[in-house]
Design an enzyme around this catalytic site. Structure first.
Site, PDB file in Angstrom:
ATOM      1  N   HIS A   1       0.743  -0.983   0.050  1.00  0.00           N
ATOM      2  CA  HIS A   1      -0.132  -0.122   0.278  1.00  0.00           C
ATOM      3  C   HIS A   1       0.975   1.031   0.213  1.00  0.00           C
ATOM      4  O   HIS A   1       1.311   1.681  -1.032  1.00  0.00           O
ATOM      5  CB  HIS A   1      -0.997  -0.045   0.833  1.00  0.00           C
ATOM      6  CG  HIS A   1      -2.025   0.737   0.816  1.00  0.00           C
ATOM      7  ND1 HIS A   1      -2.463   2.155   0.272  1.00  0.00           N
ATOM      8  CD2 HIS A   1      -2.635   0.922   2.664  1.00  0.00           C
ATOM      9  CE1 HIS A   1      -3.346   2.103   0.585  1.00  0.00           C
ATOM     10  NE2 HIS A   1      -4.337   2.634   1.333  1.00  0.00           N
TER      11      HIS A   1
ATOM     12  N   ASP B   1       3.316   6.450  -7.424  1.00  0.00           N
ATOM     13  CA  ASP B   1       4.718   6.158  -6.784  1.00  0.00           C
ATOM     14  C   ASP B   1       5.765   6.300  -7.483  1.00  0.00           C
ATOM     15  O   ASP B   1       7.160   6.749  -7.067  1.00  0.00           O
ATOM     16  CB  ASP B   1       4.748   4.754  -5.867  1.00  0.00           C
ATOM     17  CG  ASP B   1       4.073   4.953  -5.059  1.00  0.00           C
ATOM     18  OD1 ASP B   1       3.664   5.727  -4.183  1.00  0.00           O
ATOM     19  OD2 ASP B   1       2.645   3.452  -5.121  1.00  0.00           O
TER      20      ASP B   1
ATOM     21  N   HIS C   1      -1.509  -0.651 -11.132  1.00  0.00           N
ATOM     22  CA  HIS C   1      -2.348  -0.519 -10.957  1.00  0.00           C
ATOM     23  C   HIS C   1      -3.493  -1.324 -10.790  1.00  0.00           C
ATOM     24  O   HIS C   1      -3.443  -1.903 -11.718  1.00  0.00           O
ATOM     25  CB  HIS C   1      -2.940   0.901 -10.801  1.00  0.00           C
ATOM     26  CG  HIS C   1      -3.266   1.647  -9.849  1.00  0.00           C
ATOM     27  ND1 HIS C   1      -4.837   1.492  -9.259  1.00  0.00           N
ATOM     28  CD2 HIS C   1      -2.708   2.057  -8.644  1.00  0.00           C
ATOM     29  CE1 HIS C   1      -5.120   2.200  -7.959  1.00  0.00           C
ATOM     30  NE2 HIS C   1      -4.117   2.573  -8.107  1.00  0.00           N
TER      31      HIS C   1
HETATM   32  N1  COA Z   1       6.041  -4.830 -13.918  1.00  0.00           N
HETATM   33  C1  COA Z   1       6.147  -6.663 -14.457  1.00  0.00           C
HETATM   34  N2  COA Z   1       4.511  -7.136 -14.605  1.00  0.00           N
HETATM   35  C2  COA Z   1       3.472  -6.302 -14.111  1.00  0.00           C
HETATM   36  C3  COA Z   1       3.835  -5.774 -13.483  1.00  0.00           C
HETATM   37  C4  COA Z   1       4.743  -4.781 -13.168  1.00  0.00           C
HETATM   38  N3  COA Z   1       4.810  -3.514 -12.147  1.00  0.00           N
HETATM   39  N4  COA Z   1       2.411  -4.733 -13.255  1.00  0.00           N
HETATM   40  C5  COA Z   1       1.636  -6.660 -13.328  1.00  0.00           C
HETATM   41  N5  COA Z   1       2.294  -7.269 -14.500  1.00  0.00           N
HETATM   42  C6  COA Z   1       1.708  -8.270 -15.222  1.00  0.00           C
HETATM   43  C7  COA Z   1       1.755  -9.436 -13.681  1.00  0.00           C
HETATM   44  O1  COA Z   1       2.918 -10.115 -14.136  1.00  0.00           O
HETATM   45  C8  COA Z   1       0.622  -9.398 -14.896  1.00  0.00           C
HETATM   46  O2  COA Z   1       1.393 -10.873 -16.450  1.00  0.00           O
HETATM   47  P1  COA Z   1       0.564 -12.277 -16.427  1.00  0.00           P
HETATM   48  O3  COA Z   1      -1.235 -11.785 -16.765  1.00  0.00           O
HETATM   49  O4  COA Z   1       0.972 -12.796 -17.465  1.00  0.00           O
HETATM   50  O5  COA Z   1       0.157 -13.118 -15.656  1.00  0.00           O
HETATM   51  C9  COA Z   1      -0.391  -8.935 -15.277  1.00  0.00           C
HETATM   52  O6  COA Z   1       0.639  -7.568 -15.292  1.00  0.00           O
HETATM   53  C10 COA Z   1      -1.459  -8.589 -14.253  1.00  0.00           C
HETATM   54  O7  COA Z   1      -1.538  -8.352 -12.987  1.00  0.00           O
HETATM   55  P2  COA Z   1      -1.757  -8.650 -11.706  1.00  0.00           P
HETATM   56  O8  COA Z   1      -0.755  -8.541 -10.171  1.00  0.00           O
HETATM   57  O9  COA Z   1      -3.205  -9.455 -11.661  1.00  0.00           O
HETATM   58  O10 COA Z   1      -2.603  -7.212 -11.933  1.00  0.00           O
HETATM   59  P3  COA Z   1      -3.172  -6.837 -10.193  1.00  0.00           P
HETATM   60  O11 COA Z   1      -3.323  -5.677  -9.990  1.00  0.00           O
HETATM   61  O12 COA Z   1      -3.076  -7.643  -9.016  1.00  0.00           O
HETATM   62  O13 COA Z   1      -1.969  -6.059  -9.401  1.00  0.00           O
HETATM   63  C11 COA Z   1      -0.465  -4.211  -8.992  1.00  0.00           C
HETATM   64  C12 COA Z   1      -1.820  -4.489  -9.280  1.00  0.00           C
HETATM   65  C13 COA Z   1      -0.102  -2.042  -8.261  1.00  0.00           C
HETATM   66  C14 COA Z   1       0.327  -5.068  -7.391  1.00  0.00           C
HETATM   67  C15 COA Z   1       0.581  -3.956  -9.844  1.00  0.00           C
HETATM   68  O14 COA Z   1       0.545  -3.938 -10.571  1.00  0.00           O
HETATM   69  C16 COA Z   1       2.130  -4.558  -9.483  1.00  0.00           C
HETATM   70  O15 COA Z   1       2.779  -5.642  -8.028  1.00  0.00           O
HETATM   71  N6  COA Z   1       2.653  -2.887  -9.392  1.00  0.00           N
HETATM   72  C17 COA Z   1       4.252  -2.670  -8.592  1.00  0.00           C
HETATM   73  C18 COA Z   1       4.112  -2.578  -7.023  1.00  0.00           C
HETATM   74  C19 COA Z   1       3.634  -1.286  -7.338  1.00  0.00           C
HETATM   75  O16 COA Z   1       3.657  -0.480  -8.054  1.00  0.00           O
HETATM   76  N7  COA Z   1       2.744  -0.976  -6.825  1.00  0.00           N
HETATM   77  C20 COA Z   1       2.032   0.870  -6.251  1.00  0.00           C
HETATM   78  C21 COA Z   1       0.591   0.774  -6.691  1.00  0.00           C
HETATM   79  S1  COA Z   1       0.073   1.946  -6.938  1.00  0.00           S
END
Ligand code: COA
Length: 430
Positions: free
Chosen positions: A268, A365, A308
C-alpha cells in the site's frame, strides 16, 4: 421495456427470483431469500479482498481507472493540484464544497492553532528505541493521542467530530516530523503558527542549528502538491480500515492509527520506497534494457511503480508528479541521476508490447520517491509522508460513514471450513 432487475434461477430448487439493480449493483442481502429449505441460512456472496463488492455509497472521490480520471468531490485532481492548497483540499474533502475566502482563512487558522501536541507526547516519543522506524512511531503516537482526548469518544456529536478532525489534521505533521527527528537523534522542533501547513512541516523536519531556517518556497509548493495528490483515493485498504474501526464507534484517533497501520504495508504505502530501491539497483541507463528483459522473463521481479489494480491507463497523479519532479530538480539543483533511469524505463515500458498489452502504466509511486529524495527526505519517511495528507481523506470517509443511516458495525460473513463439533480431549489423551 427493459427492467432494472436481475432474474436468478436457483437450479437446486428451480425457483426464480427477481432482484433489483440500482447503480449497477445488486444488494448482497437480496440473495438471502434464495434458500433450499426453511432452515437454510440463505445464499451469500463470497468475495475475498472485496474485489467486486461495494461496501458503501460515497460522494467523496471518483475514480475511472480505464480513462485515468481522479476527482475529489467532482473537481479533477489536475485542477486541484494546479490551483488549490492542501488545506483547501482537506476542507473540500471533509465539507463537500470548496471554502470561501473567509471559511478558508478560519480553517487555516484553526488548523494552525492545533499544531502543538501535549508536552507529554514529547516525553513518550522520546522513549521510543533510538532506531525506531518513523512509521512505527507515527502509528503508536497517533493511537496514544486518544488518551489525551477522552471526549473524542462522543463520535455521534458532529461538533465533537469536527473539533477532533481539525486536531488530527493539525497534529499529523508535528508527530510525523518528530518521529523522524527522534529516529536521527535530533531535538524536536516546535510548530510555527505563522507558517503554511507544508512549510511548517518542512521546518519541523529540517531545521538544524539555525533558528532562521526557512524551506525554499518551491520545495514548500511541491510538497503541498504531493499532499493534494495523496489526500484521498476512495475505498483503498487503509480507508477501508478507517471505516471499519470507525463503524464500531471507536474514537477517531484509534481509527486513524489503524488506518495508518494498514498504510505501512509494502503493498500500500510502501511502494514508492520499493521504486527508489529498484532505481538504485539498476543504477545507470546502460542497465535499463537488461532489467526490462528480466522483468519480462519473470526473473527480475516487477517493474515497481508500474501497474495498478484500478488504473488501466496513465495514473493522473503520476502525470502531475512527473512535471513536478522537473520543477523540483530545477530549483534544488539536485538533478537526481536516477531520474534518467526512471525516464528511460518509462519510455521503454510505454512502447513495449509486454507492458502495453497488460495496460501497465506509471502509477503515483513511480516519481514521488525521487521528489522526496530531492527534498532531502529519507526513504524510511516515505510512508509517513503519505499518511500526513491521507489523514483528511480518512476523516472525510469516516465522517461520511457515521452520517450514513445504512451503515452499521462492519461485520463480514465467512464460509466456515473447520471441524464439526467434537468432544474436548483431556490433556493426558492428546
Ligand atoms: N511489472 C511487470 N509486470 C507486471 C506489473 C509490473 N509492475 N504489474 C503487473 N504485471 C503483470 C503481471 O505479471 C500479470 O501478468 P500475466 O497476466 O502475464 O500473469 C499482469 O500484469 C496482471 O497483473 P496482476 O498482478 O494481476 O495485477 P493486479 O491488478 O493484481 O496488481 C499491482 C496491481 C499494483 C499490485 C501490480 O501492478 C504491481 O505489483 N505493481 C508494482 C508495485 C506497485 O507499483 N505498487 C503501487 C501501486 S499504487
Amino acid at each position: 421495456m427493459p427492467k432494472d432487475s436481475l432474474t436468478i434461477t436457483d437450479n437446486r430448487t428451480n425457483k426464480v427470483y427477481e432482484v433489483p439493480i440500482t447503480d449497477g449493483t445488486i444488494r448482497g442481502i437480496d440473495l438471502r431469500q434464495i434458500r433450499v429449505s426453511d432452515d437454510d441460512f440463505g445464499l451469500m456472496s463470497y468475495d475475498p479482498a472485496f474485489i467486486n463488492t461495494a461496501s458503501c455509497r460515497s460522494s467523496v472521490t471518483f475514480i475511472d481507472g480505464d480513462n485515468g480520471i481522479l476527482r475529489y468531490r467532482g473537481y479533477p485532481i489536475e485542477q486541484l493540484a494546479e490551483q488549490a492548497t492542501y488545506l483547501e483540499v482537506a476542507y473540500l474533502l471533509i465539507h463537500g464544497e470548496l471554502p470561501t475566502a473567509s471559511q478558508l482563512e478560519q480553517w487555516n487558522s484553526e488548523v494552525a492553532q492545533h499544531t502543538f501536541v501535549h508536552e507529554n507526547v514529547k516525553s513518550f516519543m522520546s522513549g521510543f528505541r533510538y532506531d525506531a522506524h518513523p512509521m512505527g512511531m507515527f502509528v503508536g503516537s497517533v493511537g496514544a493521542l486518544s488518551t489525551f482526548y477522552p471526549e473524542a469518544k462522543d463520535v455521534l456529536n458532529p461538533e465533537v467530530r469536527r473539533s477532533h478532525m481539525i486536531r488530527l489534521i493539525a497534529k499529523m505533521p508535528t508527530i510525523a516530523a518528530w518521529s523522524y527527528r527522534h529516529s536521527v537523534g535530533m531535538p524536536f522542533v516546535y510548530p510555527d503558527f505563522a507558517l503554511s501547513y507544508a512549510a511548517n512541516f518542512l521546518t519541523m523536519l529540517k531545521r538544524g542549528s539555525s533558528p532562521n531556517y526557512t524551506p525554499p518556497p518551491e520545495a514548500v509548493r511541491a510538497l503541498d502538491v504531493l499532499f493534494i495528490l495523496h489526500a484521498d483515493h476512495e475505498q483503498n485498504c487503509s480507508t477501508n480500515v478507517m471505516r471499519s474501526i470507525g463503524s464500531s464507534q471507536a474514537d477517531p484517533y484509534c481509527a486513524l492509527a489503524g488506518a495508518a497501520a494498514a498504510l505501512y504495508g509494502p503493498l500500500h504505502g510502501g511502494a514508492n520506497e520499493a521504486v527508489l530501491r529498484m532505481l538504485r539497483e539498476i543504477g545507470s541507463l546502460a542497465n535499463v534494457p537488461g532489467f526490462i528483459k528480466e522483468v519480462k522473463e519473470g526473473t527480475g521481479g516487477r517493474l515497481m511503480g508500474f501497474g495498478h489494480r484500478v488504473y488501466k491507463n496513465y495514473d493522473p497523479r503520476a502525470k502531475v508528479i512527473k512535471r513536478l519532479a522537473d520543477q523540483v530538480f530545477e530549483v534544488t539543483g539536485k538533478k537526481n541521476p536516477l531520474l534518467q533511469v526512471a525516464l528511460e524505463l518509462e519510455k521503454i515500458a510505454l512502447s513495449d508490447d509486454y507492458f502495453v498489452k497488460r495496460k501497465l502504466y506509471p502509477n503515483v509511486d513511480f516519481y514521488s520517491g525521487l521528489i522526496y529524495e530531492a527534498l532531502g527526505i529519507p526513504v524510511d519517511m516515505f510512508p509517513v509522508m503519505f499518511a500526513i495528507p491521507r489523514t483528511s481523506g480518512w476523516l472525510a470517509q469516516w465522517e461520511e460513514m457515521l452520517a450514513d443511516k445504512e451503515q452499521k458495525i462492519a461485520r463480514p460473513r465467512q464460509i466456515y471450513t473447520g471441524y464439526d463439533e467434537r468432544p474436548f480431549v483431556p490433556m493426558n489423551k492428546r
